[in-house]
Design a protein around this motif. Structure first.
Motif, PDB file in Angstrom:
ATOM      1  N   THR A 277      -5.209   2.981  -4.293  1.00 13.61           N
ATOM      2  CA  THR A 277      -5.042   1.618  -3.758  1.00 13.61           C
ATOM      3  C   THR A 277      -5.954   1.391  -2.566  1.00 13.61           C
ATOM      4  OG1 THR A 277      -2.708   1.883  -4.315  1.00 13.61           O
ATOM      5  CG2 THR A 277      -3.273  -0.025  -2.997  1.00 13.61           C
ATOM      6  N   ARG A 278      -6.523   0.210  -2.494  1.00  8.43           N
ATOM      7  CA  ARG A 278      -7.371  -0.136  -1.350  1.00  8.43           C
ATOM      8  C   ARG A 278      -6.972  -1.542  -0.898  1.00  8.43           C
ATOM      9  NH1 ARG A 278     -10.535   2.381   1.893  1.00  8.43           N
ATOM     10  NH2 ARG A 278     -12.480   1.416   2.569  1.00  8.43           N
TER      11      ARG A 278
ATOM     12  N   ASP B 166      -6.601   3.593   4.190  1.00  2.40           N
ATOM     13  CA  ASP B 166      -6.889   2.879   2.935  1.00  2.40           C
ATOM     14  C   ASP B 166      -7.044   1.374   3.140  1.00  2.40           C
ATOM     15  OD1 ASP B 166      -6.960   5.056   1.170  1.00  2.40           O
ATOM     16  OD2 ASP B 166      -4.774   5.192   1.217  1.00  2.40           O
TER      17      ASP B 166
ATOM     18  N   LEU C 261       2.603   1.730  -3.509  1.00  6.25           N
ATOM     19  CA  LEU C 261       1.692   2.115  -4.591  1.00  6.25           C
ATOM     20  C   LEU C 261       1.144   3.520  -4.373  1.00  6.25           C
ATOM     21  CD1 LEU C 261      -0.162  -1.245  -5.347  1.00  6.25           C
ATOM     22  CD2 LEU C 261       1.712  -0.177  -6.600  1.00  6.25           C
ATOM     23  N   ARG C 262       0.926   3.849  -3.112  1.00  5.98           N
ATOM     24  CA  ARG C 262       0.473   5.206  -2.808  1.00  5.98           C
ATOM     25  C   ARG C 262       1.561   6.215  -3.197  1.00  5.98           C
ATOM     26  NH1 ARG C 262      -0.743   6.235   3.306  1.00  5.98           N
ATOM     27  NH2 ARG C 262      -2.808   5.343   3.195  1.00  5.98           N
TER      28      ARG C 262
ATOM     29  N   LEU D  94       0.837  -1.205   0.000  1.00  2.66           N
ATOM     30  CA  LEU D  94       0.000   0.000   0.000  1.00  2.66           C
ATOM     31  C   LEU D  94       0.874   1.258   0.000  1.00  2.66           C
ATOM     32  CD1 LEU D  94      -2.589   1.667   0.389  1.00  2.66           C
ATOM     33  CD2 LEU D  94      -2.548   1.043   2.811  1.00  2.66           C
TER      34      LEU D  94
END
Ligand code: N01
Length: 513
Positions: free
Chosen positions: A12-13, A82, A5-6, A2
């Motif tokens: 993103t979740r 997230d 990717l953030r 996470l």
């Protein structure tokens, strides 16, 4: 994943079944649960600041300390906003018309995503053997991998533990100290080595923090993904007296010093026997009652089930309140309302602990109904595990834009897990950025490369003794599960090199469209 990717600007979740972060360290709250990798190597290396600000208390910290670390990471990088907790993904289907994954959540809702990344772990599908009569049992029962948050009070209780793998070996000495009586139901005796855990000295911690770059290098570039270095000496090249000294020293030091004392312990039967004999002699020395000691003597190839580190495991069998039952000689017939009935006796119990392990590697993935192109189910493609085919353990043909963190046929559980996880996460994050930059819609490996990779994995495994033993590594612990060895054994350094080469060549072996 996470965080990466953030940082890279992806939306993103994360979906998580538990009500908090931590994965294996969230679920495994059983008494005695602790790490068996040195803590200074059991953390992330993506942030120097994180490494500097966290201080481990001991060489092998307990579960609650590791869980605190993971919560600290979640806090520091504001990850929770997230993450959707208390949510299981029940299905994930690839929609070819739109090149999107549709994920089904257990609250009945659906979400769509361009990329689907599994972080389900290798050991998260608990194995609860199908004993007749469990529903009749009047006492409480627990599985080590789904331990409640509330403390289980064993005081004054008659407790039964089934299973003597890493979990059982850690729990048994702790439960024995609290319970009125403990009965251990053992199927296969295990080799275990004293952990000899100790609290870290502030000077050592200070030095380690100063040496961050070296720690990072060892975690990222060594064959084990940690500071554990395997001596490049054959067990057979040392004369017996010298070898005995080496083993005695390793035993006194504790931890994995013994497994790394010689490079050929897990590939050469004769070399393996020298270590196995040594541990068997220690068991006879420690356990006072010769009949009990005899029951505890393992006879499979040392290390081919995961080597275990213990604190007072064999010593526990010298306690008056502990009974060892060999269920190979005296099989469990059923669970009754009052306890366990074996072929020879009934054992009255108030609490029953299943330390019976996991459906490893494929089990967590198969719990989700994953379907790729043409509606093909992952379980069917892999024929329930007998035909697992992946490219680098990261992806599989017919399932575009699907990535697995520490998937089958990657080094995963046979190297330091945080290193394996970080390497996969960074590789996947880089790959997604490449796809975005090059306006690629889908990526999936070709059949040829995954056939070749799987073959290579099997060939490497065949050169070792691992494949000769029934274990969760081979799938033999799960009734009806096909036998196959799904871990890459060629070394973390070599593996990482191969992954980097593939990426540098524009994702060679993958079809990009
Ligand atoms: O599970 P296991 P685990 N009747 O599969 C027995 C990691 N881990 O949870 O050997 C009777 O090793 C089974 O017997 P047998 C680590 O990678 C790490 O202990 O199949 N007995 C065995 O004794 C580890 O390898 C840490 O004959 C039955 C036990 O249950 C992995 O997790 C701590 C049975 C299962 O042992 C799994 O370890 C804990 C039956 N029907 C776990 N079915 C650390 O970091 C199974 N058994 C320290």
């Amino acid at each position: 994943m996470l965080y990466c990717l953030r940082e890279a600007g992806f939306s993103t979740r994360v979906y998580e079944a538990g009500d908090g972060v931590g994965g294996v360290w969230y679920w495994n709250r059983y008494p005695g649960a602790r790490c068996d990798i040195e803590s200074i190597y059991y953390n992330y290396t993506f942030s120097k600041e994180l490494y500097q600000e966290w201080t481990w208390t001991s060489k092998y910290p307990a579960q609650d300390e590791i869980l605190r670390y993971l919560n600290h990471v979640a806090e520091k990088f504001a990850l929770r906003r997230d993450i959707q907790f208390n949510t299981r993904i029940t299905a994930a289907h690839f929609d070819e018309a739109n090149n999107r994954w549709t994920l089904q959540l257990d609250d009945g809702t659906n979400v769509t995503a361009k990329y689907f990344i599994s972080g389900v772990g290798c050991l998260s599908a608990a194995n609860l053997p199908n004993f007749k009569g469990l529903n009749r049992f009047k006492g409480q029962w627990y599985h080590t991998g789904k331990w409640p948050k509330e403390k289980v009070d064993f005081t004054g209780k008659r407790v039964g533990v089934i299973g003597t793998g890493s979990s059982g070996v850690q729990a048994i000495p702790v439960i024995a100290k609290e319970a009125n009586h403990l009965t251990v139901f053992q199927r296969t005796p295990q080799y275990t080595i004293p952990a000899r855990n100790y609290g870290y000295d502030p000077e050592f911690i200070k030095q380690t923090k100063e040496d961050f770059e070296e720690v990072k290098r060892l975690m990222r570039e060594s064959s084990t993904g940690s500071g554990l270095l395997i001596r490049n000496v054959s067990a057979l090249s040392d004369p017996p007296e010298k070898r005995q000294q080496v083993y005695e020293k390793a035993w006194a030091e504790g931890g994995f010093a013994l497994t790394s004392a010689y490079y050929d312990l897990f590939i050469n039967e004769e070399a393996n026997k020298t270590a196995a004999d040594f541990i068997r002699s220690k068991i006879k020395e420690i356990v006072h009652n010769p009949e009990v000691a005899e029951k505890l003597l393992p006879d499979y190839y040392f290390g081919t089930k995961r080597p275990i580190l213990d604190t007072d495991y064999y010593e526990t069998y010298n306690r008056e309140n502990v009974t060892l039952v060999d269920v190979k000689k005296e099989p469990i017939v059923e669970i009754t309302s009052n306890g366990i009935r074996t072929k020879e006796s009934e054992y009255k119990l108030d609490i029953l602990v299943f330390a019976t392990g996991y459906d490893g590697m494929t089990g967590p993935l198969f719990k989700i109904d994953i379907r790729g192109k043409d509606g093909v189910k992952l379980k069917e493609k892999w024929e329930e595990g007998s035909k697992v085919r992946t490219y680098l353990g990261l992806a599989t043909e017919g399932f575009p834009n699907f990535f697995m963190i520490t998937g089958p046929e990657s080094p995963s559980v046979l190297v330091n897990m945080p290193s394996a996880i970080e390497q996969h996460v960074e590789w996947i994050a880089d790959c997604l950025q490449f796809l975005r930059e090059h306006e690629v819609e889908t990526i999936e490996p070709t059949l040829e490369v995954e056939e070749a990779w799987s073959k290579h994995c099997r060939e490497v495994a065949e050169t070792t003794l691992y494949v000769k033993t029934d274990s969760w590594y081979t799938g033999a612990n799960i009734a009806g599960k096909p036998r196959s060895f799904l871990i890459y054994l060629g070394g973390f350094d070599n593996y990482k090199h191969k992954c980097n080469e593939v990426a540098a060549a524009g994702y060679d072996g993958f079809t990009l469209s």
